[in-house]
Write an enzyme that holds these catalytic residues in place. Structure first.
Site, PDB file in Angstrom:
ATOM      1  N   ASN A   8       0.868  -1.182   0.000  1.00  0.00           N
ATOM      2  CA  ASN A   8       0.000   0.000   0.000  1.00  0.00           C
ATOM      3  C   ASN A   8       0.906   1.233   0.000  1.00  0.00           C
ATOM      4  OD1 ASN A   8      -1.807   2.038   0.531  1.00  0.00           O
ATOM      5  ND2 ASN A   8      -2.370   1.308   2.583  1.00  0.00           N
ATOM      6  N   LYS A  10       0.099   4.278  -0.253  1.00  0.00           N
ATOM      7  CA  LYS A  10      -0.553   5.424   0.409  1.00  0.00           C
ATOM      8  C   LYS A  10      -0.404   6.691  -0.438  1.00  0.00           C
ATOM      9  CE  LYS A  10      -0.134   3.117   4.802  1.00  0.00           C
ATOM     10  NZ  LYS A  10      -0.080   3.197   6.266  1.00  0.00           N
ATOM     11  N   HIS A  96      -9.475   0.971   5.125  1.00  0.00           N
ATOM     12  CA  HIS A  96      -8.200   1.109   5.837  1.00  0.00           C
ATOM     13  C   HIS A  96      -8.426   2.041   7.039  1.00  0.00           C
ATOM     14  CE1 HIS A  96      -4.096   2.271   6.768  1.00  0.00           C
ATOM     15  NE2 HIS A  96      -3.706   1.204   6.114  1.00  0.00           N
ATOM     16  N   GLU A  98      -6.815   4.415   8.125  1.00  0.00           N
ATOM     17  CA  GLU A  98      -6.581   5.836   7.839  1.00  0.00           C
ATOM     18  C   GLU A  98      -7.808   6.459   7.180  1.00  0.00           C
ATOM     19  OE1 GLU A  98      -2.838   5.323   5.803  1.00  0.00           O
ATOM     20  OE2 GLU A  98      -1.889   4.823   7.710  1.00  0.00           O
ATOM     21  N   GLU A 164      -5.370  -5.361  10.960  1.00  0.00           N
ATOM     22  CA  GLU A 164      -4.347  -4.331  11.152  1.00  0.00           C
ATOM     23  C   GLU A 164      -4.590  -3.591  12.466  1.00  0.00           C
ATOM     24  OE1 GLU A 164      -2.361  -3.058   7.278  1.00  0.00           O
ATOM     25  OE2 GLU A 164      -4.079  -1.768   7.568  1.00  0.00           O
ATOM     26  N   GLY A 170       2.837   1.760  10.916  1.00  0.00           N
ATOM     27  CA  GLY A 170       3.876   2.784  10.812  1.00  0.00           C
ATOM     28  C   GLY A 170       4.658   3.026  12.096  1.00  0.00           C
ATOM     29  N   SER A 210       3.612  -2.565  10.262  1.00  0.00           N
ATOM     30  CA  SER A 210       5.065  -2.626  10.467  1.00  0.00           C
ATOM     31  C   SER A 210       5.709  -3.931   9.992  1.00  0.00           C
ATOM     32  CB  SER A 210       5.408  -2.367  11.939  1.00  0.00           C
ATOM     33  OG  SER A 210       5.023  -1.058  12.295  1.00  0.00           O
TER      34      SER A 210
HETATM   35  P1  PGA Z   1       3.019  -0.045   7.689  1.00  0.00           P
HETATM   36  O1  PGA Z   1       1.526   0.227   7.121  1.00  0.00           O
HETATM   37  O2  PGA Z   1       3.518  -1.293   7.037  1.00  0.00           O
HETATM   38  O3  PGA Z   1       3.793   1.184   7.305  1.00  0.00           O
HETATM   39  O4  PGA Z   1       2.881  -0.206   9.155  1.00  0.00           O
HETATM   40  C1  PGA Z   1       0.618  -0.821   6.996  1.00  0.00           C
HETATM   41  C2  PGA Z   1      -0.700  -0.304   6.497  1.00  0.00           C
HETATM   42  O5  PGA Z   1      -1.072   0.840   6.787  1.00  0.00           O
HETATM   43  O6  PGA Z   1      -1.425  -1.028   5.789  1.00  0.00           O
END
Ligand code: PGA
Length: 248
Positions: A8, A10, A96, A98, A164, A170, A210
């Protein structure tokens, strides 16, 4: 068993030269990558078509990071799942965390988006994870049930879930293998209670948060997840390819 590894990207690569150098490095890495696993990359919407055309020579599929719940009409700024499908994408991430937080997406919105994605034959990757106050299990149960209550057994087998935990995204922090395994089993039990054990076993459940090459075996294979959703590490084609190699 084949794993699904989804990158992803983003809202990154904010200009064309960054986009072009990413795709160039991606082709270098992936043209020599041998794997039995299945990789998907989800670029920003504006680059979807470019990624599809440019990365065609690799075996990597393309996905969108979101879609709208209607196919066309007066919905300024939204993107039709039909347009996403028509440029060659096969997957779409929906819900997601976010988007649940910055765009205030609700379970109802997510159900409508999943329905429309399925209608045009895009495979939805539905993200679930601890969001609001209360118990993590209750949070996840209501997110998964929103899907199980609205889709048939056949539809459910065309949907992928991604577990998740928001705090792991992150942050460089991850749950333990046992914790992920428990949540994967829990999601399967929620699916099984409405659609039966067989359906629950057939639905793909990814882990995200992560993930890097160093921890992917632990977080995916050892936790019995069907693959991973990768954010930060997929911004480097080299690191993304390493993750895929680790799962071979
Ligand atoms: P990350 O993000 O691997 O940077 O933790 C995962 C995600 O948001 O799907």
């Amino acid at each position: 068993m084949q794993k699904l590894i989804v990158g992803n990207l983003k809202m990154n690569m904010e200009n064309l030269s960054q986009r072009d150098s990413y795709c160039k490095e991606f082709i270098e890495e992936f043209s020599t990558l041998k794997t039995q696993n299945h990789a998907v990359v989800c670029p920003p919407m504006i680059y979807l078509e470019y990624f599809y055309k440019t990365l065609k020579k690799t075996n990597v599929a393309i996905g969108a990071q979101d879609c709208f719940w209607e196919l066309y009409g007066s919905y300024t700024g939204n993107t039709s799942p039909k347009s996403i499908k028509s440029i060659g994408a096969q997957f779409v991430i929906i819900g997601h965390s976010e988007r649940r937080s910055y765009n205030h997406e609700t379970n109802e919105d997510i159900v409508k988006k999943v329905a429309m994605a399925l209608r045009v034959d895009l495979m939805p990757i539905v993200c679930v994870g601890y969001m609001t106050g209360g118990e993590e299990m209750d949070n996840i149960k209501s997110q998964v049930e929103a899907i199980t209550q609205n889709f048939t057994l056949e539809e459910l087998e065309g949907i992928i879930f991604a577990y998740e935990p928001v705090w792991a995204i992150g942050s460089g922090k991850t749950p333990t293998t046992d914790e992920i395994h428990t949540m994967v089993m829990y999601i399967r039990s929620v699916i099984a209670s409405s659609h039966g054990k067989e359906c629950a076993e057939n639905v793909g459940i990814l882990y995200g948060g992560s993930v890097v090459a160093e921890n992917v075996t632990e977080l995916c294979t050892n936790a019995y997840a069907d693959g991973v959703l990768v954010g930060g590490a997929s911004l480097s084609p080299r690191k993304f390819a390493q993750i895929i190699r680790m799962l071979n």
